[in-house]
Design an enzyme around this catalytic site. Sequence first.
Site, PDB file in Angstrom:
ATOM      1  CB  SER A 168     -25.374  75.183  43.521  1.00  0.00           C
ATOM      2  OG  SER A 168     -26.678  74.762  43.836  1.00  0.00           O
ATOM      3  CE1 TYR A 181     -23.411  71.015  46.379  1.00  0.00           C
ATOM      4  CE2 TYR A 181     -25.364  72.413  46.281  1.00  0.00           C
ATOM      5  CZ  TYR A 181     -24.372  71.687  45.643  1.00  0.00           C
ATOM      6  OH  TYR A 181     -24.339  71.649  44.270  1.00  0.00           O
TER       7      TYR A 181
HETATM    8  N1  NAP Z   1     -25.930  67.773  39.061  1.00  0.00           N
HETATM    9  C1  NAP Z   1     -26.617  68.871  39.349  1.00  0.00           C
HETATM   10  O1  NAP Z   1     -27.849  68.921  39.187  1.00  0.00           O
HETATM   11  C2  NAP Z   1     -25.896  70.090  39.841  1.00  0.00           C
HETATM   12  C3  NAP Z   1     -26.646  71.284  40.024  1.00  0.00           C
HETATM   13  C4  NAP Z   1     -25.987  72.418  40.476  1.00  0.00           C
HETATM   14  C5  NAP Z   1     -24.625  72.379  40.722  1.00  0.00           C
HETATM   15  N2  NAP Z   1     -23.931  71.205  40.528  1.00  0.00           N
HETATM   16  C6  NAP Z   1     -22.492  71.218  40.777  1.00  0.00           C
HETATM   17  O2  NAP Z   1     -21.843  70.633  39.669  1.00  0.00           O
HETATM   18  C7  NAP Z   1     -20.628  70.016  40.112  1.00  0.00           C
HETATM   19  C8  NAP Z   1     -20.577  68.584  39.634  1.00  0.00           C
HETATM   20  O3  NAP Z   1     -21.656  67.896  40.225  1.00  0.00           O
HETATM   21  P1  NAP Z   1     -22.153  66.458  39.745  1.00  0.00           P
HETATM   22  O4  NAP Z   1     -23.610  66.509  39.768  1.00  0.00           O
HETATM   23  O5  NAP Z   1     -21.425  66.053  38.529  1.00  0.00           O
HETATM   24  O6  NAP Z   1     -21.688  65.591  41.002  1.00  0.00           O
HETATM   25  P2  NAP Z   1     -21.254  64.048  41.109  1.00  0.00           P
HETATM   26  O7  NAP Z   1     -21.907  63.257  40.050  1.00  0.00           O
HETATM   27  O8  NAP Z   1     -21.500  63.700  42.527  1.00  0.00           O
HETATM   28  O9  NAP Z   1     -19.705  64.116  40.832  1.00  0.00           O
HETATM   29  C9  NAP Z   1     -18.879  64.818  41.726  1.00  0.00           C
HETATM   30  C10 NAP Z   1     -17.452  64.459  41.484  1.00  0.00           C
HETATM   31  O10 NAP Z   1     -16.672  65.096  42.514  1.00  0.00           O
HETATM   32  C11 NAP Z   1     -15.812  64.125  43.067  1.00  0.00           C
HETATM   33  N3  NAP Z   1     -15.499  64.387  44.457  1.00  0.00           N
HETATM   34  C12 NAP Z   1     -16.333  64.453  45.502  1.00  0.00           C
HETATM   35  N4  NAP Z   1     -15.654  64.623  46.639  1.00  0.00           N
HETATM   36  C13 NAP Z   1     -14.348  64.644  46.305  1.00  0.00           C
HETATM   37  C14 NAP Z   1     -13.150  64.745  47.040  1.00  0.00           C
HETATM   38  N5  NAP Z   1     -13.149  64.824  48.366  1.00  0.00           N
HETATM   39  N6  NAP Z   1     -11.968  64.747  46.382  1.00  0.00           N
HETATM   40  C15 NAP Z   1     -11.945  64.624  45.054  1.00  0.00           C
HETATM   41  N7  NAP Z   1     -13.060  64.504  44.280  1.00  0.00           N
HETATM   42  C16 NAP Z   1     -14.237  64.501  44.925  1.00  0.00           C
HETATM   43  C17 NAP Z   1     -16.561  62.809  42.949  1.00  0.00           C
HETATM   44  O11 NAP Z   1     -15.656  61.742  43.051  1.00  0.00           O
HETATM   45  P3  NAP Z   1     -16.133  60.219  43.149  1.00  0.00           P
HETATM   46  O12 NAP Z   1     -16.499  59.864  41.753  1.00  0.00           O
HETATM   47  O13 NAP Z   1     -14.946  59.518  43.635  1.00  0.00           O
HETATM   48  O14 NAP Z   1     -17.304  60.203  44.077  1.00  0.00           O
HETATM   49  C18 NAP Z   1     -17.189  62.955  41.584  1.00  0.00           C
HETATM   50  O15 NAP Z   1     -16.305  62.568  40.562  1.00  0.00           O
HETATM   51  C19 NAP Z   1     -20.608  70.154  41.624  1.00  0.00           C
HETATM   52  O16 NAP Z   1     -19.814  71.258  41.978  1.00  0.00           O
HETATM   53  C20 NAP Z   1     -22.053  70.410  41.977  1.00  0.00           C
HETATM   54  O17 NAP Z   1     -22.162  71.126  43.178  1.00  0.00           O
HETATM   55  C21 NAP Z   1     -24.539  70.072  40.099  1.00  0.00           C
END
Ligand code: NAP
Length: 275
Positions: A168, A181
């Site tokens: 991130s 985070y």
């Molecule tokens: N979206 C952004 O703008 C952004 C920007 C920078 C970095 N990122 C990074 O990109 C990655 C994906 O993010 P996202 O935006 O797609 O997030 P998201 O929509 O919140 O999805 C996260 C996923 O991780 C799963 N998860 C969370 N806690 C968990 C646990 N304890 N055990 C197993 N699975 C777990 C969630 O499961 P559930 O479906 O069951 O909740 C969900 O499927 C992350 O590493 C995030 O830090 C995202």
Amino acid sequence: MPANPDYPELTSGKAHWRYQPSSACLQDQVILITGAGDGIGRSAAKTFAVHGANVILLGRTRSKLEAVFDWITDHTDTEPVIVPCDLLVVDDNSANALAQAIEEGFGRLDGILHNASLLGPKTPVAYYPSEDWAKVMQVNAFAPFLLTRTLLPLLQQSANASVVMTSSSVGRQGRAYWGAYAVSKFALEGLCQVLADEHENVNRVRFNSLNPGGTRTTMRATAYPAEDPGEVPTPESRMDIYLYLFEQASLSLTGAQIDARTWKGPQAPTAAPAS
Ligand SMILES: NC(=O)c1ccc[n+]([C@@H]2O[C@H](COP(=O)([O-])OP(=O)(O)OC[C@H]3O[C@@H](n4cnc5c(N)ncnc54)[C@H](OP(=O)(O)O)[C@@H]3O)[C@@H](O)[C@H]2O)c1
């Protein structure tokens, strides 16, 4: 594989791709994706399967994993596998059981996308609850260490394996109120650099970190509630860099810190390999 997998978000997302991988660029690859039930992980799982990979879908909500599994089996000829697993409680035993299952099912592992993540509270460190701090560090930093360490022997069975740590912006430059985070993403960057250095010239496993940048998901909406999601790029529009990092074209890339927002394609010098 069906010529048209009926994935309109991917079709729209491709208009923004800076790199056009071949339609079978991940043919028969075995790739573990954490957090595969939602957001970027769900998009990566479907996109990788459309490009030929057998994806291992790890996540904590079984119904979400099943929906992704069903879509993949309906739309591709690949063999997805579901691994319900809460990374908050993953330990040596469950990691070893996962390794054994992958060994029995596939005999090797060609890649891991460490994608699952907890946002945690956005609050000053002075008021950050220690329980939340520990949970975020466990899911975002400890679990990727444990899974990578346990699965290394299977990665080493691959002709050329790729491990991608999802970072991130706040894991590269600290920012107020992002607390555990941000710190967990710094830890992940460190893990990636140590692993890349340990494996450079030793075997065929490469390690890179990727910041997807602002992407239209539940986490993004939680972190930026005032933002119009329609203004944020979809996960599918970022999938060119994700495919690239797991396919042959990135074979020589390891120890790189990549930002999906500024990445210009494989030939552009935005990613600096570690020396
Ligand atoms: N979206 C952004 O703008 C952004 C920007 C920078 C970095 N990122 C990074 O990109 C990655 C994906 O993010 P996202 O935006 O797609 O997030 P998201 O929509 O919140 O999805 C996260 C996923 O991780 C799963 N998860 C969370 N806690 C968990 C646990 N304890 N055990 C197993 N699975 C777990 C969630 O499961 P559930 O479906 O069951 O909740 C969900 O499927 C992350 O590493 C995030 O830090 C995202």
